[in-house]
Design a protein around this motif. Structure first.
Motif, mmCIF file in Angstrom:
data_model
loop_
_atom_site.group_PDB
_atom_site.id
_atom_site.type_symbol
_atom_site.label_atom_id
_atom_site.label_comp_id
_atom_site.label_asym_id
_atom_site.label_seq_id
_atom_site.Cartn_x
_atom_site.Cartn_y
_atom_site.Cartn_z
ATOM 1 N N GLU A 70 0.812 -1.216 0.000
ATOM 2 C CA GLU A 70 0.000 0.000 0.000
ATOM 3 C C GLU A 70 0.847 1.269 0.000
ATOM 4 O OE1 GLU A 70 -3.231 -0.030 2.826
ATOM 5 O OE2 GLU A 70 -4.069 -1.860 1.969
ATOM 6 N N GLU A 71 1.935 1.210 -0.723
ATOM 7 C CA GLU A 71 2.772 2.382 -0.976
ATOM 8 C C GLU A 71 3.493 2.155 -2.293
ATOM 9 O OE1 GLU A 71 6.811 2.409 1.310
ATOM 10 O OE2 GLU A 71 5.262 1.819 2.733
ATOM 11 N N SER A 72 4.112 3.201 -2.812
ATOM 12 C CA SER A 72 4.723 3.089 -4.132
ATOM 13 C C SER A 72 5.811 2.020 -4.149
ATOM 14 C CB SER A 72 5.298 4.436 -4.569
ATOM 15 O OG SER A 72 6.501 4.712 -3.885
ATOM 16 N N SER A 73 5.951 1.391 -5.289
ATOM 17 C CA SER A 73 6.984 0.365 -5.435
ATOM 18 C C SER A 73 8.377 0.965 -5.271
ATOM 19 C CB SER A 73 6.840 -0.348 -6.779
ATOM 20 O OG SER A 73 6.889 0.566 -7.858
ATOM 21 N N LEU A 74 8.546 2.253 -5.591
ATOM 22 C CA LEU A 74 9.833 2.915 -5.380
ATOM 23 C C LEU A 74 10.125 3.056 -3.884
ATOM 24 C CD1 LEU A 74 12.321 4.247 -6.667
ATOM 25 C CD2 LEU A 74 11.064 6.404 -6.642
ATOM 26 N N ASN A 75 9.121 3.397 -3.094
ATOM 27 C CA ASN A 75 9.313 3.481 -1.638
ATOM 28 C C ASN A 75 9.669 2.117 -1.059
ATOM 29 O OD1 ASN A 75 8.335 6.162 -1.960
ATOM 30 N ND2 ASN A 75 7.679 6.108 0.170
ATOM 31 N N VAL A 76 9.008 1.074 -1.546
ATOM 32 C CA VAL A 76 9.316 -0.279 -1.080
ATOM 33 C C VAL A 76 10.753 -0.623 -1.432
ATOM 34 C CG1 VAL A 76 8.757 -2.734 -1.322
ATOM 35 C CG2 VAL A 76 6.913 -1.040 -1.167
ATOM 36 N N LYS A 77 11.174 -0.318 -2.653
ATOM 37 C CA LYS A 77 12.554 -0.578 -3.064
ATOM 38 C C LYS A 77 13.526 0.119 -2.120
ATOM 39 C CE LYS A 77 15.868 0.626 -6.644
ATOM 40 N NZ LYS A 77 16.104 1.349 -7.890
ATOM 41 N N THR A 78 13.281 1.392 -1.841
ATOM 42 C CA THR A 78 14.166 2.169 -0.962
ATOM 43 C C THR A 78 14.174 1.599 0.453
ATOM 44 O OG1 THR A 78 13.759 4.143 -2.286
ATOM 45 C CG2 THR A 78 14.623 4.479 -0.068
ATOM 46 N N ASP A 79 13.004 1.255 0.973
ATOM 47 C CA ASP A 79 12.922 0.672 2.313
ATOM 48 C C ASP A 79 13.689 -0.647 2.395
ATOM 49 O OD1 ASP A 79 11.359 2.806 3.122
ATOM 50 O OD2 ASP A 79 9.472 1.677 3.083
ATOM 51 N N LEU A 80 13.555 -1.475 1.367
ATOM 52 C CA LEU A 80 14.284 -2.743 1.344
ATOM 53 C C LEU A 80 15.794 -2.517 1.322
ATOM 54 C CD1 LEU A 80 12.079 -4.764 -1.176
ATOM 55 C CD2 LEU A 80 12.274 -5.169 1.285
ATOM 56 N N GLU A 81 16.232 -1.588 0.475
ATOM 57 C CA GLU A 81 17.670 -1.293 0.391
ATOM 58 C C GLU A 81 18.188 -0.742 1.711
ATOM 59 O OE1 GLU A 81 17.866 1.360 -2.957
ATOM 60 O OE2 GLU A 81 17.910 -0.291 -4.406
ATOM 61 N N ASP A 82 17.430 0.189 2.315
ATOM 62 C CA ASP A 82 17.850 0.792 3.581
ATOM 63 C C ASP A 82 17.924 -0.236 4.706
ATOM 64 O OD1 ASP A 82 17.994 3.223 2.286
ATOM 65 O OD2 ASP A 82 16.149 4.035 3.171
ATOM 66 N N GLY A 83 17.053 -1.220 4.683
ATOM 67 C CA GLY A 83 17.016 -2.236 5.733
ATOM 68 C C GLY A 83 17.785 -3.495 5.388
ATOM 69 N N ASN A 84 18.505 -3.463 4.252
ATOM 70 C CA ASN A 84 19.269 -4.620 3.793
ATOM 71 C C ASN A 84 18.362 -5.866 3.730
ATOM 72 O OD1 ASN A 84 21.571 -5.824 2.778
ATOM 73 N ND2 ASN A 84 22.272 -6.479 4.804
ATOM 74 N N SER A 86 15.152 -8.099 1.293
ATOM 75 C CA SER A 86 14.681 -8.405 -0.056
ATOM 76 C C SER A 86 13.259 -8.942 0.018
ATOM 77 C CB SER A 86 15.593 -9.432 -0.741
ATOM 78 O OG SER A 86 15.390 -10.719 -0.196
ATOM 79 N N LEU A 87 12.555 -8.849 -1.088
ATOM 80 C CA LEU A 87 11.196 -9.376 -1.130
ATOM 81 C C LEU A 87 11.191 -10.885 -0.902
ATOM 82 C CD1 LEU A 87 9.630 -7.434 -4.149
ATOM 83 C CD2 LEU A 87 9.194 -7.067 -1.718
ATOM 84 N N GLU A 88 12.140 -11.577 -1.517
ATOM 85 C CA GLU A 88 12.171 -13.032 -1.408
ATOM 86 C C GLU A 88 12.590 -13.491 -0.014
ATOM 87 O OE1 GLU A 88 14.486 -14.532 -4.675
ATOM 88 O OE2 GLU A 88 12.881 -14.135 -6.105
ATOM 89 N N ASP A 89 13.716 -12.979 0.488
ATOM 90 C CA ASP A 89 14.229 -13.463 1.768
ATOM 91 C C ASP A 89 13.429 -12.961 2.961
ATOM 92 O OD1 ASP A 89 16.212 -14.800 0.385
ATOM 93 O OD2 ASP A 89 17.690 -13.194 0.626
ATOM 94 N N THR A 90 13.030 -11.707 2.949
ATOM 95 C CA THR A 90 12.344 -11.115 4.100
ATOM 96 C C THR A 90 10.847 -11.416 4.114
ATOM 97 O OG1 THR A 90 13.964 -9.327 4.034
ATOM 98 C CG2 THR A 90 12.012 -8.970 5.389
ATOM 99 N N PHE A 91 10.212 -11.414 2.940
ATOM 100 C CA PHE A 91 8.759 -11.554 2.878
ATOM 101 C C PHE A 91 8.290 -12.830 2.170
ATOM 102 C CE2 PHE A 91 9.669 -7.025 3.276
ATOM 103 C CZ PHE A 91 8.876 -6.699 4.364
ATOM 104 N N ALA A 92 9.228 -13.662 1.730
ATOM 105 C CA ALA A 92 8.915 -14.926 1.038
ATOM 106 C C ALA A 92 8.050 -14.702 -0.206
ATOM 107 C CB ALA A 92 8.271 -15.922 1.994
ATOM 108 N N LEU A 93 8.325 -13.625 -0.937
ATOM 109 C CA LEU A 93 7.588 -13.318 -2.159
ATOM 110 C C LEU A 93 8.409 -13.737 -3.377
ATOM 111 C CD1 LEU A 93 6.302 -9.775 -1.161
ATOM 112 C CD2 LEU A 93 5.027 -11.920 -1.109
ATOM 113 N N GLU A 94 7.775 -14.403 -4.312
ATOM 114 C CA GLU A 94 8.457 -14.900 -5.502
ATOM 115 C C GLU A 94 8.719 -13.789 -6.511
ATOM 116 O OE1 GLU A 94 6.532 -18.197 -7.344
ATOM 117 O OE2 GLU A 94 6.159 -19.205 -5.437
#
Length: 141
Positions: A70-84, A86-94
């Motif tokens: 429920e936020e922009s995909s760019l914000n998600v990308k930045t949040d993931l990078e800042d928190g080291n 990933s979608l796959e490892d942290t959230f189990a998303l394919e």
């Protein structure tokens, strides 16, 4: 911008917004694909003739991220990078279903919540995000 918030969101408004973005891309000599969803249905879709057929998958995967978080995909990308993370490892998303790249922004209606997404692909991901903002600022947002 994390999200777009409007007083209402109709199919006609989606059409108008999509055409505004395409017009700006033409003025900039940029080749894009764009998809606007409302209530989980595609109400606007355009893929420039010069782009490959895989743009449909990019649009879908970016929009899936914007819908889930429920936020922009760019914000998600930045949040993931800042928190080291990933979608796959942290959230189990394919990766076949989700991609954390800029270009999809969720659409909210005031007092109703998220009702759709607007997604662009074809440029660098930050530019995909920015063309949405540039085309809609002042007229819709």
């Amino acid at each position: 911008m994390k999200r777009i918030e409007l007083e209402e969101f109709t199919n006609k408004l989606a059409l108008d917004m999509g055409l505004e973005i395409i017009e700006l891309a033409k003025l900039r000599n940029q080749h894009i694909a764009i998809e606007i969803n409302r209530l989980n249905h595609t109400v606007f879709l355009f893929v420039d003739d010069t782009l490959s057929a895989d743009k449909h998958n990019w649009l879908r995967r970016k929009a899936n991220v914007a819908m889930l978080f429920e936020e922009s995909s760019l914000n998600v990308k930045t949040d993931l990078e800042d928190g080291n993370m990933s979608l796959e490892d942290t959230f189990a998303l394919e990766g076949k279903q989700y991609v954390a790249k800029g270009g999809s922004i969720p659409i909210f209606v005031h007092n109703a919540g998220m009702v759709g997404t607007i997604t662009v692909s074809g440029l660098k991901d930050v530019e995909d995000h920015q063309i949405i903002i540039d085309a809609l600022t002042g007229k819709y947002i």
